[in-house]
Design an enzyme around this catalytic site. Structure first.
Site, short mmCIF file in Angstrom:
data_model
loop_
_atom_site.label_atom_id
_atom_site.label_comp_id
_atom_site.label_asym_id
_atom_site.label_seq_id
_atom_site.Cartn_x
_atom_site.Cartn_y
_atom_site.Cartn_z
N ASP A 1 -3.74 -2.02 -6.10
CA ASP A 1 -4.56 -2.71 -5.30
C ASP A 1 -5.94 -3.01 -5.86
O ASP A 1 -7.12 -2.75 -5.72
CB ASP A 1 -4.29 -1.20 -4.43
CG ASP A 1 -4.52 -2.17 -2.75
OD1 ASP A 1 -5.15 -3.81 -2.84
OD2 ASP A 1 -4.81 -1.28 -2.36
N TYR B 1 -2.78 -1.30 7.69
CA TYR B 1 -4.04 -2.08 7.83
C TYR B 1 -4.32 -2.48 9.19
O TYR B 1 -3.22 -1.99 10.38
CB TYR B 1 -3.97 -3.45 7.40
CG TYR B 1 -3.61 -4.05 6.15
CD1 TYR B 1 -4.96 -4.30 5.41
CD2 TYR B 1 -2.54 -4.00 5.90
CE1 TYR B 1 -4.61 -4.23 4.00
CE2 TYR B 1 -2.75 -4.14 4.04
CZ TYR B 1 -3.36 -4.56 3.36
OH TYR B 1 -3.79 -4.61 1.94
N ARG C 1 0.79 -1.43 0.09
CA ARG C 1 -0.32 0.19 0.04
C ARG C 1 0.62 1.57 -0.37
O ARG C 1 1.20 1.79 1.14
CB ARG C 1 -0.78 -0.33 1.02
CG ARG C 1 -1.99 -0.94 0.63
CD ARG C 1 -3.22 -0.95 1.56
NE ARG C 1 -4.56 -1.68 1.16
CZ ARG C 1 -5.71 -1.55 2.07
NH1 ARG C 1 -5.15 -1.17 3.33
NH2 ARG C 1 -6.13 -2.40 1.15
N SER D 1 -8.06 -2.91 -2.57
CA SER D 1 -9.47 -1.85 -2.11
C SER D 1 -10.63 -1.49 -3.77
O SER D 1 -11.45 -1.51 -2.77
CB SER D 1 -8.37 -0.80 -2.61
OG SER D 1 -7.10 -0.43 -1.64
N GLN E 1 -1.41 2.46 -6.19
CA GLN E 1 -3.12 2.56 -5.56
C GLN E 1 -3.71 2.35 -6.47
O GLN E 1 -4.87 1.12 -6.22
CB GLN E 1 -2.99 3.47 -5.59
CG GLN E 1 -2.41 3.84 -3.85
CD GLN E 1 -2.43 5.61 -3.14
OE1 GLN E 1 -2.75 6.40 -4.53
NE2 GLN E 1 -2.97 6.22 -2.38
#
Length: 375
Positions: free
Chosen positions: A129, A229, A121, A132, A126
């Site tokens: 990912d 996280y 992350r 997400s 991004q």
């Protein structure tokens, strides 16, 4: 450079790892794309749409043959990759901790397995990912599933016959899925509250118009784990949170739980006693049910009733929105491949000292090489 798009074989998996949009972009990079027949059917994409973008369509063996990269969504059984050439990349969500024997099977085949859910992350990753992008849809769908099970309206309604109170929705775990659940419940007119072990999420909850429910006066407990996280809570924090949450849950109509800790069973957030405290007809949606569940009594793949409360435990929630989930997943994979595409080599190249390389490569040269799987 030949890229194969695999049809998913896992039960209930309707997503696909490439769409006509990303096939066109991959071909523009200089790749050829082979599609396993019917790969997009679950996401409402027919083979002709891929062929129109320049992909060839064949059976699985034909798609895999001579492929340099194999694209998938869920982890394929190693035997299903028979015929893959040694050194080919397998790029998919591989759930490495769930079945280490399967990862070892990829090594035996000689493929280089890349676990896209272990994408770090960091800012530049991004757009790659998959966790997400898929969690965002899961949070949205969780609210719709709750609304489907809930026998009342969400918004406050003022009518000539009287006023209907807004539904009270409590979101536990404010990651990507939780934030989307908050936003969706708010759009439907619910009165929303939320909690998380990470104190930094308080501002995010407030920014979406929800009420933060947080343990106060427990010093030094921030709940922050690696990579953004959640981490595990101390015994002191767990006790304080249980007391606070118990009183709050009893007043809620709908609770949505989203809490996960990478590599560990999902934390237990709601006990059977807390379920029993809710009024009959209330709904709980457990988005962590496949990793052991946040809710005592939730069952993976089922909607069960305990103490008059409906507990929703659907598996693979993003796949229940297969078309949109596929579009986002496919873009994540394309963004990854294009970011590392070497024009001179005519293929993507992963530098060994790159943070992304070190995070996602599980197998190489016939060996399991990732330290999280070899320590």
């Amino acid at each position: 450079m030949r890229i194969a798009v695999l049809a998913e074989q896992a039960a209930g998996e309707r997503r696909v790892a490439a769409t006509p949009e990303t096939v066109k972009k991959l071909i523009a990079l200089g790749a050829t794309v082979a599609l396993e027949r019917g790969a997009g059917t679950g996401a409402s994409i027919d083979d002709a749409a891929y062929a129109a973008m320049g992909a060839t369509v064949s059976d699985r063996a034909g798609a895999i043959a001579d492929a340099d990269i194999l694209l998938g969504v869920a982890p394929p059984v190693p035997d299903s990759l028979a015929g893959a050439k040694r050194g080919a990349w397998l790029v998919a969500g591989l759930n490495p901790f769930a079945d280490r024997a399967r990862i070892a099977g990829y090594a035996v085949l000689g493929v280089e397995a890349l676990a896209m859910e272990w994408m770090p992350r960091i800012t530049r990753a991004q757009s790659m990912d998959i966790l997400s992008s898929q969690a965002n849809l899961a949070g949205y769908k969780a609210v719709l599933d709750a609304a489907s099970e809930y026998g009342r309206a969400f918004p406050m309604m003022m009518t000539a016959a009287g006023t209907i109170s807004a539904a009270r929705v409590f979101v536990m775990g404010v990651g990507v899925a939780g934030l989307q659940a908050i936003a969706t419940a708010r759009r439907l007119g619910a009165q929303v509250s939320a909690t998380d072990v990470r104190s930094a999420t308080k501002e995010q909850i407030l920014s979406l118009g929800a009420k933060p429910i947080f343990v106060e006066k427990v010093a030094g407990i921030e709940g922050e784990g690696a990579g953004g996280y959640a981490g595990e809570m101390s015994a002191e924090y767990q006790a304080a949170q249980a007391e606070l949450v118990s009183g709050h849950i009893a007043k809620q109509d709908i609770v949505i739980t989203t809490a996960l800790i990478p590599g560990r069973p999902a934390p237990r957030l709601i006990t059977d006693t807390q379920v029993a405290s809710m009024r009959p007809g209330s709904v709980i949606v457990d988005l962590a049910v496949e990793q052991g569940g946040n809710v005592e009594g939730s069952v993976a793949g089922e909607v069960v009733q305990r103490h008059g409360v409906n507990i929703v435990g659907h598996r693979n929630v993003p796949s229940r929105l297969a078309a949109d989930a596929s579009a986002l997943f496919a873009r994540n994979l394309y963004n990854f491949l294009s970011a590392y595409w070497d024009k001179d080599a005519g293929r993507p190249v992963l530098p060994p000292d790159d943070e992304v390389t070190q995070a996602i490569v599980l197998t190489r040269d016939g060996q399991v090489v990732h330290p999280r799987l070899t320590d």
